[in-house]
Every structure is written in structure tokens, then in C-alpha cells.
Design a protein around this motif. Structure first.
Motif, PDB file in Angstrom:
ATOM      1  N   ILE B 551     -60.427  -0.074 -26.866  1.00 52.10           N
ATOM      2  CA  ILE B 551     -59.126   0.092 -26.188  1.00 52.10           C
ATOM      3  C   ILE B 551     -58.585  -1.275 -25.776  1.00 52.10           C
ATOM      4  O   ILE B 551     -57.428  -1.617 -26.042  1.00 52.10           O
ATOM      5  CB  ILE B 551     -59.286   1.014 -24.958  1.00 52.10           C
ATOM      6  N   ILE B 552     -59.448  -2.075 -25.139  1.00 49.59           N
ATOM      7  CA  ILE B 552     -58.997  -3.373 -24.620  1.00 49.59           C
ATOM      8  C   ILE B 552     -58.618  -4.311 -25.766  1.00 49.59           C
ATOM      9  O   ILE B 552     -57.621  -5.021 -25.716  1.00 49.59           O
ATOM     10  CB  ILE B 552     -60.090  -4.002 -23.720  1.00 49.59           C
ATOM     11  N   LYS B 553     -59.433  -4.299 -26.834  1.00 46.84           N
ATOM     12  CA  LYS B 553     -59.133  -5.153 -27.999  1.00 46.84           C
ATOM     13  C   LYS B 553     -57.798  -4.757 -28.611  1.00 46.84           C
ATOM     14  O   LYS B 553     -57.025  -5.604 -29.031  1.00 46.84           O
ATOM     15  CB  LYS B 553     -60.252  -5.034 -29.037  1.00 46.84           C
ATOM     16  N   LYS B 554     -57.562  -3.431 -28.657  1.00 48.48           N
ATOM     17  CA  LYS B 554     -56.323  -2.925 -29.249  1.00 48.48           C
ATOM     18  C   LYS B 554     -55.117  -3.422 -28.451  1.00 48.48           C
ATOM     19  O   LYS B 554     -54.059  -3.707 -29.005  1.00 48.48           O
ATOM     20  CB  LYS B 554     -56.370  -1.390 -29.245  1.00 48.48           C
ATOM     21  N   MET B 555     -55.324  -3.561 -27.141  1.00 48.42           N
ATOM     22  CA  MET B 555     -54.228  -4.035 -26.287  1.00 48.42           C
ATOM     23  C   MET B 555     -54.056  -5.545 -26.390  1.00 48.42           C
ATOM     24  O   MET B 555     -53.136  -6.102 -25.804  1.00 48.42           O
ATOM     25  CB  MET B 555     -54.526  -3.679 -24.819  1.00 48.42           C
ATOM     26  N   GLY B 556     -54.969  -6.212 -27.096  1.00 50.01           N
ATOM     27  CA  GLY B 556     -54.906  -7.674 -27.197  1.00 50.01           C
ATOM     28  C   GLY B 556     -55.677  -8.354 -26.086  1.00 50.01           C
ATOM     29  O   GLY B 556     -55.498  -9.538 -25.826  1.00 50.01           O
ATOM     30  N   GLY B 557     -56.533  -7.609 -25.423  1.00 52.55           N
ATOM     31  CA  GLY B 557     -57.329  -8.188 -24.345  1.00 52.55           C
ATOM     32  C   GLY B 557     -58.756  -8.423 -24.768  1.00 52.55           C
ATOM     33  O   GLY B 557     -59.058  -8.481 -25.956  1.00 52.55           O
ATOM     34  N   ASP B 558     -59.624  -8.567 -23.775  1.00 53.06           N
ATOM     35  CA  ASP B 558     -61.019  -8.865 -24.083  1.00 53.06           C
ATOM     36  C   ASP B 558     -61.903  -8.375 -22.929  1.00 53.06           C
ATOM     37  O   ASP B 558     -61.428  -8.256 -21.792  1.00 53.06           O
ATOM     38  CB  ASP B 558     -61.185 -10.382 -24.261  1.00 53.06           C
ATOM     39  N   ILE B 559     -63.157  -8.081 -23.282  1.00 55.83           N
ATOM     40  CA  ILE B 559     -64.126  -7.752 -22.231  1.00 55.83           C
ATOM     41  C   ILE B 559     -65.301  -8.690 -22.373  1.00 55.83           C
ATOM     42  O   ILE B 559     -65.822  -8.866 -23.478  1.00 55.83           O
ATOM     43  CB  ILE B 559     -64.655  -6.298 -22.342  1.00 55.83           C
ATOM     44  N   THR B 560     -65.711  -9.336 -21.287  1.00 53.41           N
ATOM     45  CA  THR B 560     -66.937 -10.132 -21.340  1.00 53.41           C
ATOM     46  C   THR B 560     -67.846  -9.640 -20.217  1.00 53.41           C
ATOM     47  O   THR B 560     -67.416  -8.899 -19.330  1.00 53.41           O
ATOM     48  CB  THR B 560     -66.670 -11.631 -21.151  1.00 53.41           C
ATOM     49  N   VAL B 561     -69.095 -10.100 -20.271  1.00 57.22           N
ATOM     50  CA  VAL B 561     -70.053  -9.598 -19.294  1.00 57.22           C
ATOM     51  C   VAL B 561     -70.980 -10.724 -18.853  1.00 57.22           C
ATOM     52  O   VAL B 561     -71.366 -11.575 -19.652  1.00 57.22           O
ATOM     53  CB  VAL B 561     -70.838  -8.400 -19.881  1.00 57.22           C
ATOM     54  N   ASN B 562     -71.266 -10.751 -17.559  1.00 58.61           N
ATOM     55  CA  ASN B 562     -72.303 -11.638 -17.020  1.00 58.61           C
ATOM     56  C   ASN B 562     -73.328 -10.738 -16.370  1.00 58.61           C
ATOM     57  O   ASN B 562     -72.967  -9.795 -15.664  1.00 58.61           O
ATOM     58  CB  ASN B 562     -71.735 -12.562 -15.941  1.00 58.61           C
ATOM     59  N   SER B 563     -74.590 -11.046 -16.597  1.00 65.01           N
ATOM     60  CA  SER B 563     -75.594 -10.190 -15.978  1.00 65.01           C
ATOM     61  C   SER B 563     -76.863 -10.981 -15.717  1.00 65.01           C
ATOM     62  O   SER B 563     -77.209 -11.876 -16.481  1.00 65.01           O
ATOM     63  CB  SER B 563     -75.904  -8.998 -16.883  1.00 65.01           C
TER      64      SER B 563
END
Lengths: 129, 583
Positions: B551-563
Motif C-alpha cells: 500500500i505504502i509503495k503504491k502511494m510512493g512512500g516507504d516503510i523502514t524498520v529499526n529494531s
């Protein structure tokens, strides 16, 4: 709220269109207590019939009726009596229909179930423009 | 693993189809060209050998007839008396030897009784008696004669050339001995390649030239051949019966000039080709023999080269077929998986949608009775306003109850509103969205669950954020998923989830941070993979984050993660802000 304030207000004639009989009746009684002459129509066809025979200062129209589409009724109202303000009442999630109604000349819209005081205020605003 | 087997057999089928399709014509062409090349090459080689053998046959025949001619000239030119004068004969021999370099070993005149009446030469053969000799018997029956090679009285290999002549009613024979070495060199000089050599045999299978032990060993083979084909030659070969000259020294008139036998033989693992042609009117045969490997050396080289090309080509076809098939199958597998995932996603969305619709329906239905209850309570309130009869404390109590009905009605209204706004979440329409409103809504929906898990929900929302263009329902889905994951990560032990919205570098960022268990790097690398889940079987689909990511990629965004394990996880969601919307 007090009775003297209501009495100062001239007796307004309001057409209440709602197919939920219990709700329309109690609302009508409470509005009558606040000095408004309420006529209840339980369907779109009944409302149109009543408007043909009488003149109202304002109409409160539930957009979700069993027999007719609320927006269609609004259009008919506006044709029959363009001066009469119409306040729409809609369920949550039908804002689109309400916004559409505004384009067709409705006065305002309220979310259902609506607070009586707010409704009274809207009616007063509509009639004393 | 039924699937793995399916893809393996698919790959196997592809490989075999490609290999069969490309190998069949290759092999057919190779076989056809190979066959016709081999046939024509062999034909050419044999034709060349035949030509050589013919030439040599001619040489040898000419050599023999030449020798015969000299004797004929001698016998016709001089009288018997002159020829039997040994001094005269010796002079003639000296002339011949001078002219032909030792081909003629000696000369002799033999009378009809077989007694050598005159002799010139190095051996002491005067008055020798040939009446019992086989060559003499044959020679007396013919006008001319060339004997087989034999040891004779001198005990060394030689052969005799003789002419029969009549002198005053009596036959006599003029004979000469031909040096075997000279004759032999004629044949020995026929050499082609490394193993091609020639030799002469008589009809009895006796070698008339010097041969090596290997050829000697082939004697039986040639004997059998001679016996099989010998009959043909016998007919005109001897003039004993007809009395006509048996030996036509003009090769081109010979009825045997076309009689050339070619064939292949095998001895001791070595294949050889042979070419055989009659000599001396079929009394002798000239045989040429060469190892096949030698004769067809170029053919062997060409065959080897072709085989090498075929093998290399075949290997590259096979390798290509395997690689291409693997690649194709893995592509197919990937697209199948994607399709499967899409299906799952569709089912998931469908489920959510139907649950949403159901909830919306219920919320709507409840709305009306609640509204009536609230209004009826209001009506009672209205009626009680002018009530004077009732005890004051009772009146207060009734009013309190009515207020309570009102309050609870309001609560119902709130719940139905929340349900209805959740139900709309499958709507993908893009509108202008205030991200903080979406986050507030999600936080309020998650409140109940977080209370149950003893988790504190904290929000840190920047009120001055620009609106973004997105589908509110999709955003709800994303953040609800992230918060649910955080709640799962914290478990029941309690913790904090902090939701932050901020603006960074023209992008809107929402951080969802939890104080949960955190994830090791190995898991971190795979969390966005579809079907990857750390939850027990049946608890998680492994699709949540994959869908969020999509969904986020389709909107032109991105998801990253720190853990960090034991510290917690923070998901960063970057959303694009429309141009000109950034304050």
C-alpha cells in the motif's frame, strides 16, 4: 431553555420526514413543546402529498427513506417550494449524500441521531435568515 | 512438497523438449553429412589408389614385356648358330647389361630336349639340363613365357623370360634371367602414406616380391580371395590350349584392365583396404594394401573434429537448455506465488469488506432505536420540567437516571460511529487526508486492546502537518496493522507504544515505536516478505506487513524498520506530500 423564549418565537410550521415512526413521533412531541407545529411524514410520497396541500416554514428530511431516495425528495421539495429551507439528517458515513444535497440547495445537514437543541437551533437559523 | 515436485518436473520437461528439439536435427544433419562425406571421401581415396595401382600395373607389365621384346628381337635377328656361339651371346649380354643396368643376369639357349646349349652369365650353367624343370615344360608350350619367381639351380630367387623360336623345323628357347632385386624395387617403390605398399602374388598364393612378415601373415586372406575370384582370370590367362599369345603386353588391349578388385580386410585388429589387379595376363596379381587408419587419415581427423564440435555443441545446448529452463521455471514459480499472494490478498480484503459491511449494517440498525430511546428520555425530561407533585429527592433521582440514559445513548452513538468509520476502510478512493485524524481514529480503536494488554498508548502528533493525498481506509489498514504488530510484540507484560507524526525532508513521517521484544537481523531482513511470519501456524497469515508495504509503495512512500532485541522496534512510514502542500 424556557417556555417564554419559545412563545416569543412565532409558531413555525415544520415538515418532519422520517420513516422511523417512534423517532419521528417523540421528536414531533418535543418540538411541539418548544412551540413548533410539526407535521410528520413517514415516507417520501406522504411528504410530497402533504407539501402539495400545505405550506411549511422548513423541512427536516431524513436522507435514508424506504420508498424514495432522499436527494430525489430534496429536488422535488426545491421544485415545489424553492423558498422553503431543508435541513437534512443523515446516518454516519453518508456524508457524501449530504454534501450532494447541499449542492442541490439544502440549508444544512446533521448527523443522526441528532441532538434536539442543535436541531432547534438550525431550524431557527433557517427560518430567520 | 507437491509444488516443488511440480516445478521440478516442469523444468525436466522443458529441458528434455529443448534438448530433443535441438538435438534431433543436429544429429540428423551430422549423420547425413557425415555419411555422404565419408562415402565420397572414401570413394575418392579408393579411386586415387586404384589409379596408382593401375599405373603401376602398367609399369610392371611394360617392364616385363620390354624384357620379352629384347629376346624376341635377338631370336628374330640372329641365326641359331650365331646365338649358340657363347662369345656372341656374352657380347649381347654385355650390351643388354650396359643398356639396362644389370636387369638381365644371364642369357641362354635351350634346345627342345631341355639342354642348355649355350650360356652367357656369371653362373656355370653350360649344358644344364632343364628337361625336368617346370618352366621349361610350360615355355615349350607357348611362344613366349615369363616364369614365377623361383630358386632354381642357382639357389637364389629369380625368374625367367623366354621366347620359343623355330629354327629349321626344330624349336629352341632363348631365355634370360631377370634380376629379382631390380624387379622387386619396381614394386617396392609403390608406397603411399605410411603403410601403403604393394606386392605381387602368383595364382598359387606365392609371393613374387619381397614382403614383410605382416603381409606374409595375410597370405591366407588373399588366397581365399584369389580362389573366390580366380576362375574369372583363368579363361584367357593361359594360351596352352588355344595356342595364341597369352601375354598381351599392350596394357590397354588387355581384357583385364578393368578387373580391379577392391575391398576391406581385417587382421589382428588392424583394418586395411586392398586393391588387386591382374598382372601378366592374370598369372600374377598385383596387390596394394594400406591400413584404413592411414588411408583415411584425413577422414578420421574430420570425423574427430565433427565429433568434437557435436559434443561441444551438444554440451552447450544442454547447459543452455538447463539454465534457460531453470530460469523460466523460477520465473513461473515466482509469478505463481505472486498470483497466490494476490489471491490471498483479495480474499483478505474481501473478508474485511464483508465484516465491515456487517458491522455497518448493525451500527445503522442500532442507531435508530438508540436515537428513539434518547429522545424518549428527553421527552420525559421535558414532561418532568413542570412537575411539582413529586418528592424533590425522587425527582432528582429520575433526572439523574435520565441524564444517565442520555450519556449512555451518546456512548452508543460513539461506538456505532467508530464501527461505521472502520467499515469504510476498504475504500481505496484517494482524497485529501489529515494524517493526524487517521492516527487518532486508529488509536481510539486500539485503546480497548491496549488496555487489556496493559500497554500505554502515547501520541506525539505535529498539529501543523500538511494534508496528503491518500485513501483513508488504506492508511487505517496500514497503521492498524502496525499498532497490532506492536501490541503483539509487547505481549501481555505491558509496555508503551508511541505514535509520532512529523515532517522530515518534504516527507511526512509516522513512527510507530514499541517497547516489545525486538527482532534479530535475520528476521528483520524478511519481515516484508509475503507469507513470512513468526507467529504460530494459524495465528498469522504473514501478509500484514507485506500488504502494508504494498500500500505504502503504491502511494510512493516507504516503510523502514529499526529494531533491537530486548529494546523494541520502531517502524518508520514515509508518505509523500503533494507539491506545494509543504508549509
Amino acid at each position: 431553555m424556557n417556555a417564554t423564549a419559545d412563545e416569543r418565537m412565532e409558531k413555525l410550521k415544520v415538515l418532519l420526514v422520517d420513516d422511523e415512526k417512534g423517532y419521528a413521533e417523540v421528536l414531533a412531541k418535543r418540538m411541539a413543546l418548544r412551540g413548533i407545529a410539526v407535521s410528520v411524514a413517514l415516507s417520501g410520497t406522504e411528504a410530497i402529498r402533504m407539501l402539495r396541500g400545505e405550506q411549511f416554514d422548513a423541512a427536516v428530511l431524513d436522507l435514508k427513506l424506504e420508498d424514495m431516495d432522499g436527494i430525489e425528495i430534496l429536488k422535488i421539495f426545491k421544485k415545489m417550494d424553492p423558498a422553503m429551507p431543508v435541513i437534512m439528517v443523515t446516518g454516519h458515513g453518508s456524508e457524501t449524500a449530504a454534501r450532494q444535497g447541499m449542492e442541490f440547495g439544502a440549508f444544512d445537514y446533521l448527523m443522526k441521531p441528532c441532538n434536539l437543541n442543535v436541531l432547534m437551533e438550525k431550524i431557527r437559523q433557517a427560518c430567520h435568515r | 512438497m507437491e509444488n516443488a515436485q511440480y516445478y521440478r518436473s516442469l523444468s525436466r520437461n522443458l529441458v528434455s523438449i529443448v534438448i530433443v528439439v535441438s538435438f534431433t536435427p543436429l544429429l540428423l544433419i551430422a549423420a547425413l553429412i557425415g555419411y555422404s562425406f565419408e562415402t565420397s571421401y572414401k570413394g575418392k581415396s579408393i579411386a586415387y589408389l586404384k589409379e596408382t595401382v593401375k599405373r603401376n600395373q602398367q609399369n610392371i607389365d611394360v617392364f616385363l614385356s620390354e624384357k620379352l621384346d629384347y629376346l624376341k628381337v635377338l631370336s628374330r635377328s640372329y641365326t641359331f648358330e650365331e646365338l649358340t656361339d657363347e662369345k656372341f651371346l656374352a657380347r649381347k649380354l654385355a650390351i643388354l647389361q650396359d643398356a639396362y643396368g644389370g636387369v638381365f643376369v644371364d642369357l641362354g639357349v635351350v634346345n627342345s630336349q631341355g639342354i642348355q646349349v649355350a650360356y652367357a652369365g656369371m653362373f656355370k650353367l653350360e649344358r644344364a639340363d632343364y628337361s625336368k624343370a617346370e618352366w621349361f615344360k610350360t615355355a615349350m608350350k607357348r611362344t613366349h613365357f615369363i616364369s614365377d619367381v623361383f630358386l632354381g639351380l642357382r639357389r637364389s630367387p629369380h625368374f625367367i623370360v623366354s621366347i620359343k623360336h623355330n629354327w629349321r623345323g626344330e624349336d629352341y628357347i632363348l631365355r634370360a634371367t631377370v634380376d629379382f632385386v631390380q624387379f622387386n624395387s619396381l614394386v617396392e617403390n609403390v608406397r603411399i602414406g605410411e603403410t601403403g605398399h604393394a606386392f605381387i602374388m602368383n595364382r598359387a598364393g606365392e609371393f613374387q616380391t619381397k614382403v614383410g612378415p605382416e603381409t606374409e601373415a595375410n597370405r591366407e586372406f588373399y588366397m581365399a580371395l584369389l580362389q573366390k575370384n580366380g576362375l574369372k582370370w583363368e579363361d584367357g590367362g593361359l594360351d596352352a590350349v588355344s595356342g595364341v599369345p597369352s601375354f598381351t603386353y599392350s596394357y590397354w588391349d588387355s581384357p583385364y584392365k578393368e578387373i580391379i578388385l577392391t575391398g576391406e580386410g581385417r587382421r589382428g585388429g588392424d583394418d586395411f583396404v586392398y586393391i588387386m589387379t591382374p598382372l601378366k595376363s592374370g598369372e600374377w596379381v598385383l596387390v596394394f594394401q594400406q591400413d584404413k587408419s592411414d588411408a583415411f587419415r584425413d577422414l578420421r581427423r574430420a570425423r574427430f573434429l565433427a565429433l568434437a564440435i557435436l559434443l561441444l555443441g551438444g554440451a552447450s545446448i544442454a547447459v543452455t537448455a538447463i539454465l534457460v529452463s531453470r530460469k523460466m521455471v523460477s520465473r513461473i514459480e515466482m509469478s505463481d506465488r505472486e498470483k497466490e499472494m494476490m489471491n490471498e490478498q483479495v480474499i483478505e480484503t474481501g473478508k474485511l469488506a464483508s465484516v465491515g459491511e456487517l458491522a455497518a449494517g448493525i451500527a445503522h440498525e442500532i442507531n435508530n432505536p438508540v436515537a428513539i430511546m434518547v429522545e424518549e428520555a428527553g421527552w420525559i425530561e421535558d414532561l418532568l420540567r413542570d412537575e411539582t407533585q413529586m418528592e424533590a429527592s425522587k425527582l432528582e433521582e429520575v433526572k439523574r437516571a435520565l441524564t444517565q440514559i442520555n450519556t449512555q445513548g451518546e456512548r452508543c452513538k460513539e461506538i456505532t460511529h467508530k464501527l461505521l468509520s472502520f467499515a469504510r476502510r476498504t475504500d481505496p478512493r484517494v482524497v485529501e487526508v489529515n494524517i493526524n485524524e487517521v492516527l487518532e481514529e486508529i488509536l481510539s480503536i486500539s485503546e480497548q486492546r491496549s488496555k487489556f494488554s496493559n500497554v500505554k498508548l502515547e501520541k506525539n502528533l505535529d498539529p501543523d502537518l500538511p494534508h496528503i493525498m491518500a485513501s483513508p481506509s488504506e492508511l487505517q489498514q496500514v497503521f492498524l496493522n502496525l499498532i497490532n504488530n506492536s501490541l503483539d510484540a509487547i505481549g501481555t507484560g505491558g509496555g508503551t507504544i508511541t505514535v509520532t507524526s512529523r515532517l522530515a525532508d518534504d516527507r511526512l513521517v509516522v513512527d510507530v515505536a514499541d517497547t516489545g521484544t525486538g527482532m534479530p537481523k535475520a528476521i528483520l531482513a524478511r519481515i516484508f516478505e509475503p507469507f513470512f511470519t513468526t507467529k504460530p501456524v494459524g495465528k498469522g497469515t504473514g501478509l500484514g506487513l507485506a500488504i502494508c508495504y504494498g500500500i505504502i509503495k503504491k502511494m510512493g512512500g516507504d516503510i523502514t524498520v529499526n529494531s533491537a532485541v530486548g529494546v523494541g522496534t520502531t517502524m518508520h512510514v514515509y508518505l509523500p506530500v503533494p507539491k506545494g502542500a509543504v508549509p
